[in-house]
Motif scaffolding. Structure first.
Motif, short mmCIF file in Angstrom:
data_model
loop_
_atom_site.label_atom_id
_atom_site.label_comp_id
_atom_site.label_asym_id
_atom_site.label_seq_id
_atom_site.Cartn_x
_atom_site.Cartn_y
_atom_site.Cartn_z
N ILE A 15 0.58 -0.86 0.10
CA ILE A 15 -0.49 -0.09 0.43
C ILE A 15 1.04 1.37 -0.05
O ILE A 15 1.79 1.32 0.70
N PRO A 16 0.61 1.80 -1.11
CA PRO A 16 1.53 3.69 -1.16
C PRO A 16 1.34 4.99 -0.22
O PRO A 16 0.03 4.14 0.98
N GLY A 17 2.05 4.91 0.89
CA GLY A 17 1.87 5.72 2.13
C GLY A 17 0.42 7.23 1.60
O GLY A 17 -0.11 7.15 0.56
N PRO A 18 0.35 7.67 1.98
CA PRO A 18 -0.95 8.72 2.38
C PRO A 18 -0.44 9.96 1.33
O PRO A 18 0.46 10.44 0.98
N PHE A 19 -1.31 10.76 0.47
CA PHE A 19 -0.99 11.23 -0.16
C PHE A 19 -2.19 11.97 -0.91
O PHE A 19 -3.16 11.56 -0.24
N THR A 20 -2.88 13.72 -0.97
CA THR A 20 -3.43 14.01 -1.17
C THR A 20 -3.47 13.93 -2.64
O THR A 20 -2.38 14.49 -3.43
N TYR A 21 -4.89 14.36 -2.78
CA TYR A 21 -4.63 14.04 -4.65
C TYR A 21 -5.48 15.21 -5.14
O TYR A 21 -6.40 16.40 -4.06
N HIS A 22 -4.96 15.63 -6.16
CA HIS A 22 -5.76 17.16 -7.22
C HIS A 22 -5.82 16.70 -8.08
O HIS A 22 -5.11 15.65 -8.53
N ARG A 23 -6.67 17.49 -9.02
CA ARG A 23 -6.98 17.03 -9.73
C ARG A 23 -7.48 18.34 -10.78
O ARG A 23 -8.51 18.44 -11.18
N PRO A 24 -6.78 19.01 -11.92
CA PRO A 24 -6.77 19.72 -12.50
C PRO A 24 -7.58 19.83 -13.59
O PRO A 24 -7.19 18.76 -13.99
N GLU A 25 -7.40 21.38 -14.61
CA GLU A 25 -8.69 21.09 -15.44
C GLU A 25 -7.78 21.93 -16.64
O GLU A 25 -8.09 21.36 -17.74
N SER A 26 -6.74 22.18 -16.35
CA SER A 26 -6.06 22.86 -17.31
C SER A 26 -4.32 22.62 -17.34
O SER A 26 -4.22 22.21 -15.53
N VAL A 27 -3.64 23.04 -18.38
CA VAL A 27 -2.38 22.83 -17.91
C VAL A 27 -1.83 24.01 -16.84
O VAL A 27 -0.90 23.15 -16.22
N GLN A 28 -1.91 25.10 -16.68
CA GLN A 28 -1.72 25.87 -16.03
C GLN A 28 -2.14 26.19 -14.89
O GLN A 28 -0.88 26.45 -13.94
N GLU A 29 -2.64 25.56 -13.96
CA GLU A 29 -3.18 25.22 -13.07
C GLU A 29 -2.50 23.95 -12.69
O GLU A 29 -2.05 23.68 -11.41
N ALA A 30 -2.42 23.04 -13.51
CA ALA A 30 -1.41 21.83 -13.06
C ALA A 30 -0.18 22.39 -12.94
O ALA A 30 0.64 22.47 -11.87
N VAL A 31 0.99 23.25 -13.92
CA VAL A 31 1.88 23.83 -13.63
C VAL A 31 1.73 24.53 -12.41
O VAL A 31 2.97 24.55 -11.55
N ARG A 32 0.63 24.82 -11.44
CA ARG A 32 0.53 26.36 -10.86
C ARG A 32 0.38 25.34 -9.21
O ARG A 32 1.61 25.34 -8.58
N LEU A 33 0.28 24.17 -9.37
CA LEU A 33 0.09 22.87 -8.37
C LEU A 33 0.91 22.47 -7.72
O LEU A 33 2.09 22.75 -7.48
N LEU A 34 2.27 21.94 -9.10
CA LEU A 34 3.43 21.99 -9.45
C LEU A 34 4.08 22.70 -8.26
O LEU A 34 5.22 22.71 -8.01
N GLY A 35 4.13 23.85 -8.91
CA GLY A 35 4.70 24.91 -8.06
C GLY A 35 4.65 25.58 -6.69
O GLY A 35 5.43 25.52 -6.06
N GLU A 36 3.75 25.35 -6.99
CA GLU A 36 3.07 25.79 -5.36
C GLU A 36 3.58 24.33 -4.08
O GLU A 36 4.02 24.83 -3.00
#
Length: 289
Positions: A2-23
């Motif tokens: 079983i993997p360790g705990p993590f928070t799941y995110h599902r962005p709707e745009s490339v810009q949102e994904a990049v922002r999340l990665l940066g933050e």
């Protein structure tokens, strides 16, 4: 496991994904098909605190022709490659290679972006992309940029991706009409990584090889472009001596690890055989046309 705990995110745009990665920084990982990342998480070899699922981003899906290039967006699955008439007509070696990846269940989920961006030397697509002289489109906090596949791989699981960047598309020049191609892969069983594999794309003029590119899979810590091996066959009719020179030149750059697929010496030996087979089959396709 079983993997360790993590928070799941599902962005709707490339810009949102990049922002999340940066933050979220180093504790975040993008999730494409998941066939490399999830097993590593189950083994606790990777323990990201955040997963950024790219499946909700429509702009990362689809295949199109743009001038003399085929553009394949990163979340296009191997199954979609196999179902594409455009791929079958313009990049038949890509169709052939996708068919040899794992099994149907994996191909329904595994993506081209995940396969090329991960830096796993066992993945089939990186060596093919070196052979095809593909370009990767990347997007990150500083905007968009393009990186040649031949400059992208730096070591096992190390690539030219900068922090916060994701690979958004693969752009492949359409090979000339009448070219020959082959992807030869030796593996222990269906679904396994290659023990050794070789991709070849070539053209012939008057019975001799005019151009040639050769890529190697799982024979070093990164995919390899066997430039000297390709040079060894240019201007030849692919006679036995030329094939041997090409195989020897390819073996000279191989540095596989010994593992359950065999000792390094064995993998180097069969790697040369894959090169010879791929060259022969690529030329046979031209001669039969």
């Amino acid at each position: 496991m079983i993997p360790g705990p993590f928070t799941y995110h599902r962005p709707e745009s490339v810009q949102e994904a990049v922002r999340l990665l940066g933050e979220l920084g180093e504790e975040a990982r993008p999730l494409a098909g998941g066939h490399s990342l999830i097993p590593m998480m189950k083994l606790r070899l990777a323990t990201p605190e955040h997963l950024i699922d790219l499946h909700g981003i429509g702009d990362l899906k689809g295949i199109s022709r743009e001038g003399d290039h085929i553009v394949i967006r990163a979340m296009t699955t191997q199954h979609e490659l196999l179902a594409s008439d455009l791929i079958a007509a313009s990049l038949p070696i890509l169709h052939e290679t996708a068919l040899l990846i794992a099994d149907p269940q994996v191909r329904y989920c595994g993506t081209i972006g995940g396969n090329v961006a991960n830096g796993d030397p066992g993945n089939d697509m990186p060596g093919l992309m070196l052979t095809l002289d593909a370009t990767y489109e990347l997007q990150g906090p500083e905007g968009r940029r393009s990186v040649a596949a031949r400059e992208f791989y730096q070591g096992a699981y190390f690539t030219a991706l900068e922090p916060g960047e994701i690979l958004t598309a693969v752009s492949v020049p359409v090979p000339p009409a009448g070219h020959g191609y082959a992807y030869e892969k030796l593996k222990r069983k269906i679904g396994d990584y290659a023990t050794a594999a070789a991709a070849v794309v070539l053209t012939m003029d008057g019975g001799t090889v005019a151009t040639c590119a050769i890529g190697l899979t799982n024979l070093s810590e990164t995919a390899l472009l066997a430039e000297e091996a390709a040079k060894a066959v240019i201007g030849t009719s692919l006679d036995d001596a030329a094939l041997k020179r090409a195989a020897d030149a390819a073996r000279a750059i191989m540095a596989p690890a010994g593992d359950g697929r065999g000792p390094a010496e064995y993998r180097i030996h069969v790697g040369g055989i894959m090169v010879e087979r791929a060259l022969k089959r690529a030329a046979a396709r031209i001669r039969a046309a």
